[in-house]
Design a protein around this motif. Structure first.
Motif, PDB file in Angstrom:
ATOM      1  N   LEU A  55      14.284   1.871   7.590  1.00  0.00           N
ATOM      2  CA  LEU A  55      13.407   2.979   7.227  1.00  0.00           C
ATOM      3  C   LEU A  55      12.368   2.491   6.226  1.00  0.00           C
ATOM      4  CD1 LEU A  55      16.048   5.830   6.796  1.00  0.00           C
ATOM      5  CD2 LEU A  55      14.739   5.215   8.832  1.00  0.00           C
ATOM      6  N   CYS A  56      11.113   2.829   6.497  1.00  0.00           N
ATOM      7  CA  CYS A  56       9.994   2.377   5.666  1.00  0.00           C
ATOM      8  C   CYS A  56       9.102   3.561   5.295  1.00  0.00           C
ATOM      9  CB  CYS A  56       9.173   1.335   6.404  1.00  0.00           C
ATOM     10  SG  CYS A  56      10.069  -0.136   6.898  1.00  0.00           S
ATOM     11  N   PRO A  57       9.626   4.490   4.481  1.00  0.00           N
ATOM     12  CA  PRO A  57       8.790   5.620   4.092  1.00  0.00           C
ATOM     13  C   PRO A  57       7.743   5.214   3.063  1.00  0.00           C
ATOM     14  CG  PRO A  57      10.863   5.722   2.918  1.00  0.00           C
ATOM     15  CD  PRO A  57      10.967   4.566   3.890  1.00  0.00           C
ATOM     16  N   SER A  58       6.644   5.927   3.093  1.00  0.00           N
ATOM     17  CA  SER A  58       5.640   5.819   2.040  1.00  0.00           C
ATOM     18  C   SER A  58       5.446   7.208   1.463  1.00  0.00           C
ATOM     19  CB  SER A  58       4.305   5.318   2.590  1.00  0.00           C
ATOM     20  OG  SER A  58       4.300   3.924   2.712  1.00  0.00           O
ATOM     21  N   MET A  59       5.410   7.265   0.140  1.00  0.00           N
ATOM     22  CA  MET A  59       5.158   8.533  -0.528  1.00  0.00           C
ATOM     23  C   MET A  59       3.842   8.413  -1.253  1.00  0.00           C
ATOM     24  SD  MET A  59       5.876  11.486  -1.169  1.00  0.00           S
ATOM     25  CE  MET A  59       5.153  12.683  -2.245  1.00  0.00           C
ATOM     26  N   PRO A  60       2.823   9.111  -0.879  1.00  0.00           N
ATOM     27  CA  PRO A  60       2.881  10.200   0.069  1.00  0.00           C
ATOM     28  C   PRO A  60       2.637   9.782   1.512  1.00  0.00           C
ATOM     29  CG  PRO A  60       0.746  10.215  -0.996  1.00  0.00           C
ATOM     30  CD  PRO A  60       1.553   9.100  -1.616  1.00  0.00           C
ATOM     31  N   CYS A  61       1.922   8.664   1.751  1.00  0.00           N
ATOM     32  CA  CYS A  61       1.503   8.357   3.113  1.00  0.00           C
ATOM     33  C   CYS A  61       1.273   6.855   3.276  1.00  0.00           C
ATOM     34  CB  CYS A  61       0.232   9.127   3.453  1.00  0.00           C
ATOM     35  SG  CYS A  61      -1.114   8.830   2.282  1.00  0.00           S
ATOM     36  N   PHE A  62       1.068   6.453   4.522  1.00  0.00           N
ATOM     37  CA  PHE A  62       0.809   5.057   4.854  1.00  0.00           C
ATOM     38  C   PHE A  62      -0.370   4.499   4.061  1.00  0.00           C
ATOM     39  CE2 PHE A  62      -1.719   2.036   7.320  1.00  0.00           C
ATOM     40  CZ  PHE A  62      -0.797   1.014   7.483  1.00  0.00           C
TER      41      PHE A  62
END
Length: 170
Positions: A55-62
């Motif tokens: 999993l590679c989330p970015s907060m807030p976005c890519f």
């Protein structure tokens, strides 16, 4: 739908690595999206544990990941527009005068053009973005403070690719 696809891919190619990159701001503000995301993670838990799914989330976005190629910013940016404002001074490095970032990142012909990626990798920008992302997350986690800042786990993708190919992250 995604857990089913992941299962199918890994059934046919069990050594495959799947990177799930997603914008966390689209999840955390909506209870239904949070519940859906938790269900998704529960459905693929076995693949996460065995290392096939990362999993590679970015907060807030890519786009926050793109920002890290130019500056070490950890302030809490709640959404895409906040990131876009911080990224605006740097966008000519990879967009030129071609248009708005949000529009370009949705166009197949732009995404298939390697020039913008090459630009983001020049002058150690990729190496620095990886280092910054990893260090900021490590510090925030040790202080139990990740929820109060922007972050990106997209660096995991590059760690894996570079170690698989036995190359430096540049």
């Amino acid at each position: 739908m995604f857990p089913k696809w992941i299962d199918e891919i890994l059934t046919n190619a069990p050594d495959t690595k799947i990177f799930c990159v997603f914008d966390f701001d689209t999840i955390y503000n909506n209870k239904q999206n949070i519940d859906n995301h938790r269900a998704f993670e529960n459905n693929i838990k076995k693949h996460i544990k065995n290392g096939n799914v990362i999993l590679c989330p970015s907060m807030p976005c890519f786009e926050y990941w793109l920002l890290l190629h130019f500056t070490n910013y950890t302030g809490f940016l709640k959404n895409y527009s906040k990131v876009a404002n911080k990224l605006a001074p740097y966008k000519n490095h990879f967009l030129g005068s071609k248009g708005k970032m949000k529009d370009l990142l949705k166009k197949k012909e732009y995404l298939q053009n390697p020039d913008w990626v090459i630009s983001l990798c020049k002058d150690d920008k990729l190496s620095n973005a990886i280092r910054i992302a990893e260090e900021n997350i490590t510090i925030a986690l040790s202080n139990n403070d990740l929820q109060n800042q922007s972050y990106s786990y997209i660096y995991k993708l590059f760690h894996t690719i570079c170690s698989k190919n036995n190359v430096d992250s540049e």
